[in-house]
Design an enzyme around this catalytic site. Structure first.
Site, PDB file in Angstrom:
ATOM      1  N   HIS A 171       0.802  -1.231   0.000  1.00  0.00           N
ATOM      2  CA  HIS A 171       0.000   0.000   0.000  1.00  0.00           C
ATOM      3  C   HIS A 171       0.835   1.282   0.000  1.00  0.00           C
ATOM      4  CE1 HIS A 171      -3.585  -2.269   0.196  1.00  0.00           C
ATOM      5  NE2 HIS A 171      -3.804  -2.313   1.489  1.00  0.00           N
ATOM      6  N   HIS A 201      -9.703   2.955   0.505  1.00  0.00           N
ATOM      7  CA  HIS A 201      -9.693   1.843   1.457  1.00  0.00           C
ATOM      8  C   HIS A 201     -10.766   2.008   2.536  1.00  0.00           C
ATOM      9  CE1 HIS A 201      -7.983  -1.532   3.618  1.00  0.00           C
ATOM     10  NE2 HIS A 201      -7.014  -1.649   2.738  1.00  0.00           N
ATOM     11  N   GLU A 213     -12.032  -2.850  -2.700  1.00  0.00           N
ATOM     12  CA  GLU A 213     -11.052  -1.889  -3.199  1.00  0.00           C
ATOM     13  C   GLU A 213     -10.852  -2.097  -4.701  1.00  0.00           C
ATOM     14  OE1 GLU A 213      -7.484  -2.677  -0.686  1.00  0.00           O
ATOM     15  OE2 GLU A 213      -8.979  -3.696   0.513  1.00  0.00           O
TER      16      GLU A 213
HETATM   17  C1  BGC Z   1      -5.266  -6.001   2.067  1.00  0.00           C
HETATM   18  C2  BGC Z   1      -5.080  -6.701   3.390  1.00  0.00           C
HETATM   19  C3  BGC Z   1      -4.363  -5.758   4.321  1.00  0.00           C
HETATM   20  C4  BGC Z   1      -5.181  -4.506   4.463  1.00  0.00           C
HETATM   21  C5  BGC Z   1      -4.454  -3.480   5.283  1.00  0.00           C
HETATM   22  C6  BGC Z   1      -6.072  -4.778   2.287  1.00  0.00           C
HETATM   23  O1  BGC Z   1      -6.159  -4.087   1.103  1.00  0.00           O
HETATM   24  O2  BGC Z   1      -5.867  -6.814   1.118  1.00  0.00           O
HETATM   25  O3  BGC Z   1      -4.339  -7.885   3.233  1.00  0.00           O
HETATM   26  O4  BGC Z   1      -4.142  -6.342   5.564  1.00  0.00           O
HETATM   27  O5  BGC Z   1      -5.433  -3.941   3.224  1.00  0.00           O
HETATM   28  O6  BGC Z   1      -5.151  -3.094   6.361  1.00  0.00           O
END
Ligand code: BGC
Length: 325
Positions: A86, A155, A290
């Site tokens: 991310h 998110h 997402e």
């Molecule tokens: C992911 C998860 C991750 C989370 C973070 C999601 O987009 O798929 O694996 O733990 O984001 O909080």
């Protein structure tokens, strides 16, 4: 900053260009806040779960943080074990964005410098939130001065009851295929059919129904946490997924012009801090849908790569549309 019309009221924060709340009337006309969030900036600064945030420069996991662009290897910051997740240590979710409100929209701007989290190129990003009737429309645009990767998503964790867990809420995903994960939840690049598996959400199914199944993908993630490839994708805006709660009568439809949707059932929410209205944020308190380019696409030739070149405009849209029945 608040966006409001006769149906929706949405609060947006400059921190992480995040959605803090979305108020939707339930079947009795009572307003329900359908996303998880916090009531203080300090909690947003401390949180590690990307709640409500804009995620970038590249959402999802990248093995060893390694990407190849124009035959050059870049080693992105490794913020989840050896892997990149991310956007890195201080991703777009942890930046203050410049904001301006124009009529029914909020525009947010962030300049990500060349080399930030080891990504190449100065990337100028704009996220626009606007209301269109019963829809929250999010548009992402970006330009770069050096070839780079760009895969932006929102998110938000939805809870269509506004409290408790989401296990009785139903999800439908318009997809025949999901991407397999390995034990680090990194996509293996294998595209699997949902047919005859618990990953089949072509018909609405409660999140709780198969969440404890012994299907190997569900076991690895302690719930659902994969990317589903949207059916009949042609680059146009189309419906990717749907969710609803019988309790409140609130339905969410997710539309996008991106090819994949990560359905994540909030398996790593750990109750560290309570959210707004003192709501505990723990395992399965919310779910995410997402929309994104397929994760880790930089490494797999069968995935469209989220490569952005100088002179090209990144321009993608995610729409959260609500209805109350
Ligand atoms: C992911 C998860 C991750 C989370 C973070 C999601 O987009 O798929 O694996 O733990 O984001 O909080």
């Amino acid at each position: 900053m608040i966006l409001k019309n006769e149906f929706l009221e949405v609060e947006i924060s400059e921190y992480g260009a995040s959605i803090v709340s979305i108020m939707v009337p339930d079947k009795d006309g009572k307003k329900v806040d359908v996303v998880l969030g916090y009531d203080s900036l300090d909690k947003y600064k401390r949180q590690t779960k990307y709640i409500g945030a804009t995620v970038g420069r590249c959402c999802g996991r990248i093995k060893d943080g390694k990407i190849k662009i124009k035959d050059k290897i870049y080693k992105l910051s490794q913020n989840e074990g050896k892997n990149h997740l991310h956007g890195g240590n201080i991703g777009f979710d942890k930046k203050f964005w410049q904001a301006r409100k124009i009529d029914d929209s909020v525009e947010m701007f962030y300049k990500s410098a060349d080399g930030e989290e080891n990504y190449p190129g100065n990337l100028n990003v704009k996220v626009t939130y606007s209301l269109d009737g019963e829809s929250v429309v999010i548009n992402y645009s970006a330009i770069t001065d050096k070839e780079t990767i760009c895969n932006l998503t929102n998110h938000s964790y939805f809870n269509l009851n506004g409290y408790g867990d989401v296990l009785n809420q139903k999800v439908q995903i318009f997809s025949n295929n999901f991407i397999e994960n390995d034990s680090d939840l990194l996509p293996t690049g294998e595209i699997k059919s949902v047919t005859n598996t618990v990953m089949d959400f072509r018909r609405p199914k409660t999140i709780g129904k198969d969440i404890n199944s012994d299907f190997y993908q569900v076991k690895l993630a302690n719930g659902f946490d994969n990317n589903w490839i949207i059916k009949n994708y042609n680059g146009e805006i189309h419906r990717a997924a749907r969710a609803f709660s019988d309790e409140t009568g609130i339905e969410l439809e997710v539309y996008t012009d991106l090819p994949g949707v990560q359905f994540y059932s909030g398996n790593f929410l750990d109750g560290a801090e309570n959210g707004k209205n003192d709501m505990p944020i723990k395992n399965h308190s919310g779910f995410c849908l997402e929309c994104q380019y397929l994760p880790y696409a930089v490494d797999y030739k069968n995935f469209t790569k989220p490569i952005l070149k100088p002179g090209k405009l990144y321009n993608k849209t995610i729409i959260y549309k609500f209805k109350t029945k």
